[in-house]
Design an enzyme around this catalytic site. Sequence first.
Site, PDB file in Angstrom:
ATOM      1  N   LYS A  55       0.836  -1.204   0.000  1.00 47.49           N
ATOM      2  CA  LYS A  55       0.000   0.000   0.000  1.00 47.49           C
ATOM      3  C   LYS A  55       0.875   1.260   0.000  1.00 47.49           C
ATOM      4  O   LYS A  55       0.670   2.174  -0.784  1.00 47.49           O
ATOM      5  CB  LYS A  55      -0.904   0.019   1.237  1.00 47.49           C
ATOM      6  N   ASN A  56       1.847   1.290   0.905  1.00 45.21           N
ATOM      7  CA  ASN A  56       2.638   2.520   1.048  1.00 45.21           C
ATOM      8  C   ASN A  56       3.471   2.822  -0.193  1.00 45.21           C
ATOM      9  O   ASN A  56       3.826   3.966  -0.440  1.00 45.21           O
ATOM     10  CB  ASN A  56       3.548   2.434   2.280  1.00 45.21           C
ATOM     11  N   CYS A 156      -4.321  13.880  12.762  1.00 44.60           N
ATOM     12  CA  CYS A 156      -4.465  12.482  12.366  1.00 44.60           C
ATOM     13  C   CYS A 156      -4.508  11.657  13.639  1.00 44.60           C
ATOM     14  O   CYS A 156      -3.950  12.060  14.662  1.00 44.60           O
ATOM     15  CB  CYS A 156      -3.269  12.116  11.502  1.00 44.60           C
ATOM     16  N   ARG A 161       1.611  14.925  12.722  1.00 43.73           N
ATOM     17  CA  ARG A 161       1.937  14.727  11.307  1.00 43.73           C
ATOM     18  C   ARG A 161       1.930  16.008  10.456  1.00 43.73           C
ATOM     19  O   ARG A 161       1.136  16.148   9.511  1.00 43.73           O
ATOM     20  CB  ARG A 161       1.019  13.662  10.698  1.00 43.73           C
ATOM     21  N   ASP A 346       5.112   1.048  11.723  1.00 44.83           N
ATOM     22  CA  ASP A 346       3.931   0.347  11.205  1.00 44.83           C
ATOM     23  C   ASP A 346       3.832  -1.095  11.697  1.00 44.83           C
ATOM     24  O   ASP A 346       2.846  -1.775  11.416  1.00 44.83           O
ATOM     25  CB  ASP A 346       3.954   0.340   9.664  1.00 44.83           C
ATOM     26  N   ARG A 438      -8.527  -0.030   4.226  1.00 46.41           N
ATOM     27  CA  ARG A 438      -7.587   0.919   3.626  1.00 46.41           C
ATOM     28  C   ARG A 438      -6.234   0.256   3.363  1.00 46.41           C
ATOM     29  O   ARG A 438      -5.471   0.734   2.528  1.00 46.41           O
ATOM     30  CB  ARG A 438      -7.378   2.122   4.552  1.00 46.41           C
TER      31      ARG A 438
HETATM   32  C1  UD1 Z   1       5.496   7.413   8.571  1.00 50.70           C
HETATM   33  C2  UD1 Z   1       6.584   6.385   8.787  1.00 50.70           C
HETATM   34  C3  UD1 Z   1       6.411   5.317   7.745  1.00 50.70           C
HETATM   35  C4  UD1 Z   1       4.978   4.772   7.832  1.00 50.70           C
HETATM   36  C5  UD1 Z   1       3.929   5.870   7.773  1.00 50.70           C
HETATM   37  C6  UD1 Z   1       2.509   5.377   8.059  1.00 50.70           C
HETATM   38  C7  UD1 Z   1       8.930   6.643   9.438  1.00 50.70           C
HETATM   39  C8  UD1 Z   1      10.172   7.442   9.339  1.00 50.70           C
HETATM   40  N1  UD1 Z   1       7.878   7.044   8.713  1.00 50.70           N
HETATM   41  O1  UD1 Z   1       5.657   7.962   7.261  1.00 50.70           O
HETATM   42  O2  UD1 Z   1       7.351   4.289   7.951  1.00 50.70           O
HETATM   43  O3  UD1 Z   1       4.750   3.857   6.824  1.00 50.70           O
HETATM   44  O4  UD1 Z   1       4.231   6.851   8.733  1.00 50.70           O
HETATM   45  O5  UD1 Z   1       2.394   4.910   9.336  1.00 50.70           O
HETATM   46  O6  UD1 Z   1       8.905   5.632  10.104  1.00 50.70           O
HETATM   47  N2  UD1 Z   1       7.574  15.107  10.310  1.00 50.70           N
HETATM   48  C9  UD1 Z   1       7.655  16.452  10.511  1.00 50.70           C
HETATM   49  N3  UD1 Z   1       7.412  17.284   9.452  1.00 50.70           N
HETATM   50  C10 UD1 Z   1       7.089  16.813   8.223  1.00 50.70           C
HETATM   51  C11 UD1 Z   1       6.993  15.432   8.026  1.00 50.70           C
HETATM   52  C12 UD1 Z   1       7.240  14.599   9.102  1.00 50.70           C
HETATM   53  O7  UD1 Z   1       7.938  16.906  11.606  1.00 50.70           O
HETATM   54  O8  UD1 Z   1       6.894  17.622   7.304  1.00 50.70           O
HETATM   55  C13 UD1 Z   1       7.813  14.177  11.419  1.00 50.70           C
HETATM   56  C14 UD1 Z   1       6.597  13.352  11.783  1.00 50.70           C
HETATM   57  O9  UD1 Z   1       5.765  14.007  12.695  1.00 50.70           O
HETATM   58  C15 UD1 Z   1       7.218  12.104  12.338  1.00 50.70           C
HETATM   59  C16 UD1 Z   1       8.508  11.967  11.529  1.00 50.70           C
HETATM   60  O10 UD1 Z   1       8.778  13.238  10.995  1.00 50.70           O
HETATM   61  O11 UD1 Z   1       7.559  12.263  13.683  1.00 50.70           O
HETATM   62  C17 UD1 Z   1       8.434  10.953  10.394  1.00 50.70           C
HETATM   63  O12 UD1 Z   1       7.267  11.227   9.625  1.00 50.70           O
HETATM   64  P1  UD1 Z   1       7.125  10.806   8.108  1.00 50.70           P
HETATM   65  O13 UD1 Z   1       8.121   9.748   7.793  1.00 50.70           O
HETATM   66  O14 UD1 Z   1       7.094  11.984   7.256  1.00 50.70           O
HETATM   67  O15 UD1 Z   1       5.696  10.218   8.126  1.00 50.70           O
HETATM   68  P2  UD1 Z   1       5.061   9.407   6.980  1.00 50.70           P
HETATM   69  O16 UD1 Z   1       5.574   9.785   5.652  1.00 50.70           O
HETATM   70  O17 UD1 Z   1       3.598   9.448   7.241  1.00 50.70           O
END
Ligand code: UD1
Length: 460
Positions: A55-56, A156, A161, A346, A438
Amino acid sequence: MRSARFMSIVGPRPARHSWLGLALGRADVRSLNMDRILIRGGNRLNGRIPISGAKNSALTLLPCALLTDEPLTLRNLPRLADVDSFGHLLNQLGCSTMIEGARPEDFGRVMTLRAGKVTATMAPYDIVRKMRASILVLGPLLARAGEATVSLPGGCAIGNRPIDLHLKALEAFGAEIETTAGYVTARAKNGRLPGGTIVFPVVSVGATENALMAAVRAKGTCILENAAREPEIVDLCRLLVAMGAHIEGIGTEKLVVEGVERLHGATYAVMPDRIEAGSYACAVGLAGGKVDLDGACADDMHATLAALREAGVEVTERQGGITVASDGKLNPLTLSTAPFPGFATDMQAQFMAMLLRANGASVLTETIFENRYMHVPELARMGADIQVKGRTAVVRGVQRLVGAPVMATDLRASMSLIIAGLVAEGETQVARVYHLDRGYERLEEKFAAVGADVERVSDG
Ligand code: UD1
């Protein structure tokens, strides 16, 4: 391509077939009602489970269609509500989507996408709030059309996020960013980004993906330092290279992208879902039995497989998949989530469920998201002994779990409730299963095929 099986064309043109409903995933249709999953615990799991496309990965490969006016064909796309929703978003931007393999008995699908002309450059709030991954159109729209607007996603269930790192990366590559009334617009002066360097202060999967898709059509060179190295990022890079992008350092924390003026179409198969495979492995670990996870890729799952082995699950890596076997007697673990190659956030909820009956106390620490323990009170209703303090959860193994009505709160949390239900006495009812739809293709069918007493019932 097996032309006899094309189901529909959805896009800026009206659909050709009146049976468009067939092209929608079953999950999409199901999510409209209030299905529940019933699990009667006590069965061991034996047999084979085919692992679906990730999915991801799918949700970051789909927006790549916006980067070219030529067709992009994605194979091994999982049948999931989020994939359908992403297709609908792309339709709104002028990208047609044609689905093959929509027979109910097929796993996976083939989708051909074509954005001959981008007709809109905005992802509205209504779509982004339901599916966070919609923000991944920002990078490719900016690269293709020189401008993109997406709604800020808002809160979320699992944490704050934010998307500030997505925006910082685009800014570093030369985009002008403007935020008003809940929307953010990114613009490239003269149509193409000049290029630049972003050093990510923390590893972000989503920001790395958006930055990559923006960078591939920049005028100059874009450098991403401290980039995410998740297998899904590697999958994205491979597709972009297949489309004509120049990317160095794939699989490392430094990606160097030499922008090109145009990309071309490609045919590409989505990687197997390492989280789905890990989830079923945890189920076998707790319930006991022996299951072949067909198609699972061990190279993408080192941290998960190491943790399973440490817990006492027998893991065999073989050609074309992984086999897991367990007698249900497990050792406690100490685990901390981290970006790849660390232990995936995850997988946290599913491991927690697996460890509920371990022989001692496990300590789980969640470092990626601040609110990812919403399954804990639900598991407690089934007799689990879990104490959460800040980002750490202590799980003390108990002798018995008892089935109860529980509520799914997010995708992976939902899976943890089902795993716990596999060993609980009596019946567990998991409500709000649209979360599962989902992210897990044909969950109840896959469980039933290995002997679990898992059934979907519909109230709708
Ligand atoms: C994250 C997970 C991913 C998982 C997905 C769904 C990590 C590094 N990422 O990806 O493995 O598949 O959730 O559960 O394990 N952050 C910020 N600012 C930003 C973007 C992120 O501060 O603009 C922070 C987030 O709050 C979080 C960290 O960075 O603490 C990692 O987030 P990110 O990897 O971007 O989240 P996803 O892409 O959703």
